[in-house]
Motif scaffolding. Structure first.
Motif: not given
Length: 140
Positions: A107-136
């Motif tokens: 809508a008019a008035g919305a602001q995006v300060n960053g890059r915008m890119a059209h991507q298909g489903e296969d590029h954007v619905q990936r799981e986040l990587p698991a958090p790093e587990v630090r081993q002593e």
């Protein structure tokens, strides 16, 4: 036009969760169905399942990544947005971060300060990587 579509989406998803104005959640939030945010989340917002809908009101704020199939944003997001199906940016939307989407309505008035890119489903619905587990290191 945005409100009509929002109501149609909400009707399809019977499970709706509300995070009220004045509520702050520190940590990642995973949800199914619909999540409506009037408060603040300091962490990732992760919609699970193909019908998950995230709505961010004009009072809401996310400090972290948003990764959902459907998103309607009318508040502030400080982080990247990945919308595998549809992203709606309403007049008071303020995004500081990159935006990846399959279908976009802005809508008019919305602001995006960053890059915008059209991507298909296969590029954007990936799981986040698991958090790093630090081993002593093992000590003998």
């Amino acid at each position: 036009m945005l409100n009509r579509k929002r109501n149609e989406q909400a009707t399809r998803n019977a499970e709706t969760s509300l995070i009220a104005h004045g509520t702050i959640i520190r940590g990642d939030v995973r949800f199914t169905g619909t999540l409506h945010l009037d408060g603040r989340i300091e962490g990732a917002v992760l919609g699970e399942g193909p019908n998950a809908v995230f709505t961010l009101s004009e009072h809401g704020h996310v400090q972290g990544e948003v990764r959902v199939p459907h998103a309607m944003i009318n508040g502030q997001v400080n982080g990247d947005i990945y919308a595998s199906e549809r992203l709606e940016l309403a007049t008071q939307a303020r995004v500081i971060g990159d935006v990846r989407y399959n279908s976009l309505e802005m809508a008019a008035g919305a602001q995006v300060n960053g890059r915008m890119a059209h991507q298909g489903e296969d590029h954007v619905q990936r799981e986040l990587p698991a958090p790093e587990v630090r081993q002593e290191p093992a000590t003998a």
